[in-house]
Scaffold this motif. Structure first.
Motif, PDB file in Angstrom:
ATOM      1  N   ARG A   1     -49.927  53.195  27.753  1.00 50.75           N
ATOM      2  CA  ARG A   1     -49.957  54.405  28.578  1.00 50.75           C
ATOM      3  C   ARG A   1     -50.351  54.046  30.010  1.00 50.75           C
ATOM      4  O   ARG A   1     -51.166  53.157  30.249  1.00 50.75           O
ATOM      5  CB  ARG A   1     -50.969  55.417  28.039  1.00 50.75           C
ATOM      6  CG  ARG A   1     -50.512  56.209  26.827  1.00 50.75           C
ATOM      7  CD  ARG A   1     -50.653  55.459  25.535  1.00 50.75           C
ATOM      8  NE  ARG A   1     -50.468  56.336  24.362  1.00 50.75           N
ATOM      9  CZ  ARG A   1     -50.360  55.895  23.135  1.00 50.75           C
ATOM     10  NH1 ARG A   1     -50.405  54.578  22.892  1.00 50.75           N
ATOM     11  NH2 ARG A   1     -50.221  56.742  22.147  1.00 50.75           N
ATOM     12  N   SER A   2     -49.776  54.785  30.940  1.00 49.46           N
ATOM     13  CA  SER A   2     -50.147  54.643  32.354  1.00 49.46           C
ATOM     14  C   SER A   2     -49.906  55.985  33.028  1.00 49.46           C
ATOM     15  O   SER A   2     -49.348  56.913  32.432  1.00 49.46           O
ATOM     16  CB  SER A   2     -49.319  53.542  33.031  1.00 49.46           C
ATOM     17  OG  SER A   2     -47.958  53.940  33.139  1.00 49.46           O
ATOM     18  N   SER A   3     -50.291  56.074  34.306  1.00 51.72           N
ATOM     19  CA  SER A   3     -50.104  57.332  35.043  1.00 51.72           C
ATOM     20  C   SER A   3     -48.627  57.635  35.265  1.00 51.72           C
ATOM     21  O   SER A   3     -48.236  58.779  35.480  1.00 51.72           O
ATOM     22  CB  SER A   3     -50.826  57.246  36.398  1.00 51.72           C
ATOM     23  OG  SER A   3     -50.342  56.135  37.144  1.00 51.72           O
ATOM     24  N   ARG A   4     -47.773  56.638  35.210  1.00 51.97           N
ATOM     25  CA  ARG A   4     -46.338  56.851  35.419  1.00 51.97           C
ATOM     26  C   ARG A   4     -45.595  57.250  34.132  1.00 51.97           C
ATOM     27  O   ARG A   4     -44.448  57.656  34.175  1.00 51.97           O
ATOM     28  CB  ARG A   4     -45.694  55.575  35.950  1.00 51.97           C
ATOM     29  CG  ARG A   4     -46.280  55.093  37.245  1.00 51.97           C
ATOM     30  CD  ARG A   4     -45.505  53.891  37.729  1.00 51.97           C
ATOM     31  NE  ARG A   4     -46.292  53.094  38.666  1.00 51.97           N
ATOM     32  CZ  ARG A   4     -45.865  51.964  39.203  1.00 51.97           C
ATOM     33  NH1 ARG A   4     -44.681  51.489  38.878  1.00 51.97           N
ATOM     34  NH2 ARG A   4     -46.630  51.300  40.038  1.00 51.97           N
ATOM     35  N   GLY A   5     -46.292  57.072  32.995  1.00 49.36           N
ATOM     36  CA  GLY A   5     -45.639  57.403  31.734  1.00 49.36           C
ATOM     37  C   GLY A   5     -46.057  56.432  30.655  1.00 49.36           C
ATOM     38  O   GLY A   5     -47.212  55.983  30.623  1.00 49.36           O
ATOM     39  N   VAL A   6     -45.139  56.086  29.788  1.00 51.21           N
ATOM     40  CA  VAL A   6     -45.458  55.174  28.699  1.00 51.21           C
ATOM     41  C   VAL A   6     -44.433  54.042  28.682  1.00 51.21           C
ATOM     42  O   VAL A   6     -43.285  54.201  29.091  1.00 51.21           O
ATOM     43  CB  VAL A   6     -45.459  55.886  27.330  1.00 51.21           C
ATOM     44  CG1 VAL A   6     -46.597  56.898  27.258  1.00 51.21           C
ATOM     45  CG2 VAL A   6     -44.126  56.577  27.063  1.00 51.21           C
ATOM     46  N   ARG A   7     -44.877  52.880  28.169  1.00 51.58           N
ATOM     47  CA  ARG A   7     -43.998  51.724  28.066  1.00 51.58           C
ATOM     48  C   ARG A   7     -44.177  51.114  26.685  1.00 51.58           C
ATOM     49  O   ARG A   7     -45.292  51.016  26.170  1.00 51.58           O
ATOM     50  CB  ARG A   7     -44.364  50.715  29.160  1.00 51.58           C
ATOM     51  CG  ARG A   7     -43.560  49.437  29.128  1.00 51.58           C
ATOM     52  CD  ARG A   7     -43.773  48.664  30.432  1.00 51.58           C
ATOM     53  NE  ARG A   7     -45.199  48.447  30.708  1.00 51.58           N
ATOM     54  CZ  ARG A   7     -45.891  47.398  30.253  1.00 51.58           C
ATOM     55  NH1 ARG A   7     -45.293  46.493  29.493  1.00 51.58           N
ATOM     56  NH2 ARG A   7     -47.155  47.268  30.584  1.00 51.58           N
ATOM     57  N   LEU A   8     -43.055  50.745  26.064  1.00 52.21           N
ATOM     58  CA  LEU A   8     -43.095  50.206  24.709  1.00 52.21           C
ATOM     59  C   LEU A   8     -43.772  48.849  24.674  1.00 52.21           C
ATOM     60  O   LEU A   8     -43.570  48.009  25.553  1.00 52.21           O
ATOM     61  CB  LEU A   8     -41.673  50.065  24.148  1.00 52.21           C
ATOM     62  CG  LEU A   8     -40.962  51.358  23.723  1.00 52.21           C
ATOM     63  CD1 LEU A   8     -39.481  51.099  23.499  1.00 52.21           C
ATOM     64  CD2 LEU A   8     -41.591  51.944  22.470  1.00 52.21           C
ATOM     65  N   THR A   9     -44.606  48.647  23.654  1.00 53.76           N
ATOM     66  CA  THR A   9     -45.128  47.312  23.375  1.00 53.76           C
ATOM     67  C   THR A   9     -44.026  46.501  22.693  1.00 53.76           C
ATOM     68  O   THR A   9     -42.940  47.014  22.393  1.00 53.76           O
ATOM     69  CB  THR A   9     -46.350  47.394  22.444  1.00 53.76           C
ATOM     70  OG1 THR A   9     -45.928  47.952  21.185  1.00 53.76           O
ATOM     71  CG2 THR A   9     -47.448  48.257  23.046  1.00 53.76           C
TER      72      THR A   9
END
Length: 314
Positions: free
Chosen positions: A55-63
């Motif tokens: 998770r981040s402020s820009r959205g989510v990124r897959l592991t």
């Protein structure tokens, strides 16, 4: 099994978030609240005991693990979507598969005219033809290996719906030359000069080369039953595998063939073949479409049933 602990809804939400890369957009896409989306992702991660998103402020990124899982969920949901589309096309366009059982004779003379018009109305339906005897067709129907059969109506239709499409009449035919030569031979043996039309059918059949379909055919059994009931005996019998061959063998003067009258109208009209007068004549038989009462009726079969019923009633 881990999958049993994580229902399909969780994977559907995961697939959406992985595809959009944003919980807010997935929330709108799935018509559920953002907290519900976040909770579903959290539950799935807990069930799998691994992190699927960063998770981040820009959205989510897959592991790495999440990206691997997304390959499978995307493939699965794409397949489901294609399945839904195919079902829709089948319903709207009449796409489907129809398996028909029929004898070679009935296929050529009765079924083909139906199919010619049917495929014009339903060009997207795939049709498979299984050619075999009526008894084999009934067996395949009972085993749900075919959808419908075009058959001569048997004595027992237990568990089957039957819709008559035509009456047929079995007759004996030969060339006039063969019958006259046979008559001359009989006259020499009996010192009785008479043409074939004054002799009894019993006498002619007893002394001629009689050609019938093979023993596994319902027509053969029907004719043999007629012979038994009328005390008609044959001394020379030739078994033939198809109606077309019976007709051709009769036309070259090989003997007397038992054929279906409706299929030799041109030969009878031109007198290429002569009908032997039987007393009593063979009774007409019903030919029609049969299908199992207990079987599931696919849309393609429903279309075909409606088609032939409408055609027969017009």
């Amino acid at each position: 099994m881990i999958f049993l602990e994580s229902n399909l809804t969780l994977y559907r939400i995961f697939n959406s978030v992985a595809g959009t890369g944003n919980i807010s957009r997935s929330s709108k896409e799935l018509f559920i609240s953002q907290p519900a989306v976040s909770k579903a992702i959290q539950t799935l991660e807990e069930n799998l005991h691994m992190t699927l998103f960063i998770r981040s402020s820009r959205g989510v990124r897959l592991t790495e693990e999440g990206a691997l899982l997304y390959e499978y969920t995307k493939s699965a949901f794409d397949t489901l979507k294609q399945g839904e589309l195919t079902l829709f096309q089948m319903q709207e366009l009449g796409i489907g598969h129809l398996r028909i059982g029929v004898s070679t004779t009935l296929c050529k003379y009765i079924l083909l005219p139906y199919l010619k018009d049917f495929v014009k109305c339903y060009p997207h339906i795939k049709i498979t033809i299984e050619c075999q005897s009526t008894y084999k067709t009934l067996e395949l129907l009972s085993q749900n290996k075919i959808d419908i059969g075009l058959i001569g109506k048997p004595d027992n239709l237990k568990g089957m719906d039957f819709y008559e499409v035509q009456q047929i009449e079995d007759i004996f035919v030969s060339t006039e030359t063969y019958l006259n030569n046979l008559s001359l031979q009989l006259s020499k043996n009996t010192n009785n000069k008479a043409s074939f039309d004054t002799k009894s059918a019993t006498e002619i059949l007893r002394n001629s080369n009689v050609m019938l379909l093979d023993e596994k055919n319902i027509t053969r059994l029907y004719v043999e039953d007629y012979f038994t009931r009328n005390n008609i005996k044959t001394n020379q019998l030739l078994e033939v595998s198809s109606m077309d061959l019976l007709i051709e063998f009769a036309k070259i003067g090989l003997g007397i063939s038992c054929v279906i009258k409706e299929f030799v109208q041109e030969e009878l009209k031109s007198k290429e073949l002569i009908e032997l007068s039987l007393n009593p004549p063979l009774k007409k038989r019903a030919v029609g479409f049969a299908y199992s009462k207990e079987a599931f009726l696919p849309q393609s079969l429903k279309h075909f049933i409606s088609f032939y019923k409408e055609r027969c009633s017009s």
